[in-house]
Design a protein around this motif. Sequence first.
Motif, PDB file in Angstrom:
ATOM      1  N   PRO A  79       0.802  -1.233   0.000  1.00 32.82           N
ATOM      2  CA  PRO A  79       0.000   0.000   0.000  1.00 32.82           C
ATOM      3  C   PRO A  79       0.834   1.282   0.000  1.00 32.82           C
ATOM      4  N   ARG A 114       1.961   2.933   6.527  1.00 33.13           N
ATOM      5  CA  ARG A 114       1.823   2.092   7.711  1.00 33.13           C
ATOM      6  C   ARG A 114       1.240   2.851   8.900  1.00 33.13           C
ATOM      7  N   PHE A 116      -1.322   4.810   8.684  1.00 36.82           N
ATOM      8  CA  PHE A 116      -2.720   5.130   8.412  1.00 36.82           C
ATOM      9  C   PHE A 116      -3.568   3.879   8.374  1.00 36.82           C
ATOM     10  N   LYS A 117      -4.876   4.096   8.625  1.00 40.40           N
ATOM     11  CA  LYS A 117      -5.816   2.979   8.516  1.00 40.40           C
ATOM     12  C   LYS A 117      -6.440   3.043   7.131  1.00 40.40           C
ATOM     13  N   TRP A 118      -7.051   1.914   6.738  1.00 40.49           N
ATOM     14  CA  TRP A 118      -7.767   1.889   5.473  1.00 40.49           C
ATOM     15  C   TRP A 118      -9.050   2.691   5.614  1.00 40.49           C
ATOM     16  N   LYS A 204      -5.157   5.676   1.714  1.00 39.05           N
ATOM     17  CA  LYS A 204      -4.292   4.505   1.533  1.00 39.05           C
ATOM     18  C   LYS A 204      -4.931   3.607   0.487  1.00 39.05           C
ATOM     19  N   VAL A 206      -3.912   0.326  -2.839  1.00 42.77           N
ATOM     20  CA  VAL A 206      -2.927  -0.582  -3.425  1.00 42.77           C
ATOM     21  C   VAL A 206      -2.897  -0.442  -4.942  1.00 42.77           C
ATOM     22  N   PRO A 312      10.751  -6.393   2.196  1.00 46.47           N
ATOM     23  CA  PRO A 312      10.161  -7.115   3.324  1.00 46.47           C
ATOM     24  C   PRO A 312       8.658  -6.881   3.458  1.00 46.47           C
ATOM     25  N   MET A 313       8.183  -5.670   3.090  1.00 43.67           N
ATOM     26  CA  MET A 313       6.736  -5.404   3.160  1.00 43.67           C
ATOM     27  C   MET A 313       5.995  -6.285   2.177  1.00 43.67           C
ATOM     28  N   ASP A 316       5.756  -9.602   3.579  1.00 40.05           N
ATOM     29  CA  ASP A 316       4.770  -9.579   4.666  1.00 40.05           C
ATOM     30  C   ASP A 316       3.355  -9.732   4.136  1.00 40.05           C
ATOM     31  N   VAL A 317       3.074  -9.111   2.984  1.00 39.73           N
ATOM     32  CA  VAL A 317       1.740  -9.232   2.382  1.00 39.73           C
ATOM     33  C   VAL A 317       1.477 -10.699   2.056  1.00 39.73           C
TER      34      VAL A 317
END
Lengths: 335, 115
Positions: A79, A114, A116-118, A204, A206, A312-313, A316-317
């Motif tokens: 994101p 990171r 922020f919220k969706w 935010k 993708v 790494p992100m 992580d997804v």
Amino acid sequence: MTEFSFSSKNKLTLKEFEIVNTSNYDFSGHFADPHKQENELKVEIVKIEDDGMFLEFDMIGYDPSVANAVRRLLLSDVPTMAIEKVHIYQNTSIMQDEVLAHRMGLIPLKADPRLFKWKEEGTEDEGTEDDTLQFSLQVRCKHNPDKSSGDPYLDNKVFTKHLKWIPKGSQKDKLINPGPVEDDILINKLRPGHEMDMKLFAVKGVGRDHAKFSPVATAFYRLHPEIRINRDVFDENAIRLVKCFTPGVMQLEPTEDGRKKAKVLDARNDMCSRNVFRHEDLKDAVTLEKRKDHFIFNVESTGAIKSTELVPMAIDVLLEKCELYINEIDSQSKE
Amino acid sequence: MSSLLPPDKDGGNRLSVLEGDTSSGEECRTYVFRKENHTLGNCLRTMLLKNPQVQFAGYTIPHPSEDVMHLRIQTVEGYPAQSALRKAFVDLKTHASQLKTKFVTAVDNFEKEGS
């Protein structure tokens, strides 16, 4: 004329009119390398430049599906923050409202997604301090009263530096300068009398949803090339052979009897132009190959997050997806 | 800090089984994944093929306009396809974690060398 080879060698060959041995022999029951030993899998960093925004690294021994997954995740599933809603109060410039709004969306922002919220669908554009970033753009072009300077207009070019961040709630304590990555991105051109007044709301998202949310300028990989010299080539021919490849890949080395021989210095930077096949006499002197399990990655970030943190992100997804599906399987089997 | 995955607006399960498939026993299944594509499909397929008890594993995206992926698994007798799928996810998770650790270590070493 195709060569059919069951060799388990992990190289594909670039011939004059075809590329051979490209398939991965992955069908059930074929265990040339069941669960490769962990120490055969390597990751090596080659270059980090531009304050961490540009990264070149190698993945060695991995399956192409995993390498491709990393690439696809970097492009479309990590994101970022980008401007989504534009409230235009005044726009008397030549550029249409919708074109202008589209351009605002494409501006890369430094804000860390990171934090922020969706944002939930259906909520109002203003949003809360947790899920929206607000900017304002107010520019008016005037005649330049100072006749002596070269510029007849004031503020005729609208750059990203004209964007002002309007902090919401406690954002001013948590965020430091979440504005555009570059100050000199040209947004619009005005003439005296034109005015722009808008409010911009960033959320935010993708890359899958819209390419403006992709955190990478691009991320790509190529296979590591290999050049094998089949027979020695000297002097004139050697010079021609060296010229066939990208500069720095092959070089001439002196031999004992005073002649010059062509030698492979480092095949890594070769751009695989297959130029050597243009020369009838040099065609058979080299074999061009690529290592199927050695991926040379190039990751260039747009500026929000460093490339060394993006990879790494992305992984992580993938881990979160696996976790999600394992939980679904477990809960479904309980039913 | 919120999840990296965007929230699922449609709700419900992202994973289901293709209907009409359960009659031939536990060893054959076609799984339907919503909102997935080659990123997960190809990785899962690779992990499934590494399992010696899997006889067939393949994935397909029936139509590019629909965000759906089908994964077909056929296993040896006595080994349910669902176990193979779960194992593939667990293996993929382990594999990806190892990759992440190797990457992070490599970056740390590179930065230490530079300074």
